[in-house]
Design a protein around this motif. Sequence first.
Motif, PDB file in Angstrom:
ATOM      1  N   HIS A 193      10.257  -5.132  -2.228  1.00  0.00           N
ATOM      2  CA  HIS A 193      11.435  -5.870  -1.777  1.00  0.00           C
ATOM      3  C   HIS A 193      11.059  -7.131  -1.008  1.00  0.00           C
ATOM      4  N   ALA A 194      11.767  -8.216  -1.366  1.00  0.00           N
ATOM      5  CA  ALA A 194      11.648  -9.514  -0.691  1.00  0.00           C
ATOM      6  C   ALA A 194      10.284 -10.159  -0.879  1.00  0.00           C
ATOM      7  N   ASP A 195       9.526  -9.745  -1.905  1.00  0.00           N
ATOM      8  CA  ASP A 195       8.245 -10.395  -2.186  1.00  0.00           C
ATOM      9  C   ASP A 195       8.337 -11.110  -3.525  1.00  0.00           C
ATOM     10  N   ARG A 203       0.220  -7.399  -0.545  1.00  0.00           N
ATOM     11  CA  ARG A 203      -0.957  -7.288  -1.404  1.00  0.00           C
ATOM     12  C   ARG A 203      -1.790  -6.053  -1.076  1.00  0.00           C
ATOM     13  N   GLU A 204      -1.899  -5.719   0.216  1.00  0.00           N
ATOM     14  CA  GLU A 204      -2.658  -4.530   0.603  1.00  0.00           C
ATOM     15  C   GLU A 204      -1.999  -3.271   0.048  1.00  0.00           C
ATOM     16  N   LEU A 209      -1.743   1.192  -3.830  1.00  0.00           N
ATOM     17  CA  LEU A 209      -0.981   1.923  -4.844  1.00  0.00           C
ATOM     18  C   LEU A 209      -1.733   1.928  -6.174  1.00  0.00           C
ATOM     19  N   THR A 210      -2.267   0.768  -6.560  1.00  0.00           N
ATOM     20  CA  THR A 210      -2.995   0.662  -7.821  1.00  0.00           C
ATOM     21  C   THR A 210      -4.249   1.517  -7.810  1.00  0.00           C
ATOM     22  N   ALA A 211      -4.997   1.490  -6.699  1.00  0.00           N
ATOM     23  CA  ALA A 211      -6.211   2.295  -6.602  1.00  0.00           C
ATOM     24  C   ALA A 211      -5.882   3.788  -6.704  1.00  0.00           C
ATOM     25  N   ASP A 212      -4.837   4.221  -6.030  1.00  0.00           N
ATOM     26  CA  ASP A 212      -4.425   5.616  -6.077  1.00  0.00           C
ATOM     27  C   ASP A 212      -4.077   6.015  -7.508  1.00  0.00           C
TER      28      ASP A 212
END
Length: 254
Positions: A193-195, A203-204, A209-212
């Motif tokens: 949201h809002a990005d 980004r962190e 999330l991607t690594a998980d």
Amino acid sequence: MAHHATPVRTARLGRTLGPEPRAVSGAVLLLPAGREVSARRPPPLPVTSFPRALGRRLARAGRAEGLAAHVVRYRCRGWNGSEAHLARDADWAVEETVRRYGDVPVCLAGLGMGGRAALHASGHEAVTSVVAIAPWLPEDDVAASPEPVKQLAGRQVLIVHGTDDARTDPELSFRYAERAKKANREVCRFEVHADGHGLRQYREEVGALTADFVLGTLFGTVLSRPLQDALAAPPPLGLRMPLAAGFGKTLRRR
């Protein structure tokens, strides 16, 4: 309509990002953004670019499991209509990964137009999972064939999109995810949201999330509760899952 001749170049895999594992048991291929139409050679990626930074993060997180991370270097910048150059280059990259490392599971992770390429190339038998971050997807057009989703069957799919993205329409990725979910239950989508397009504010969180997701889908590690919930939830809940600020800080260090 202008014909887009195939550039007389070859795609290639960039050097291994981050620490190299002693033995490769899985691979993630980072697919950078591209353009709708262009025959030009892609410029060199800055060291600080999102694909490189994400690849290094994934390589560090998955070193113990044997994860190799590479950025795919396209022949040209453009998708170029029916030529679908970026998707073809992604297909080649998976083949090259199998040739280089053997029968290992592969995750395709793409940004923007690279996200579209990742989704298209997911039908390769070596591909276990797909990550599409702020994917560029074409407008719905009843006169044209819709974006394919059947190739996603049997794969786990994560889509991440900023709600304020002015470059790639988040509503189009939601509609795509809705269709994909009908063909494959293992599809989830997170909204930031809002990005915007670059997801700079979160980004962190996107990296965590991607690594998980990558480690869970390639090596069978336990997915975080938000990912489990998103994959299990029926539409639209699992396709509009909010990415919480600070995601990843409470996850077990790998």
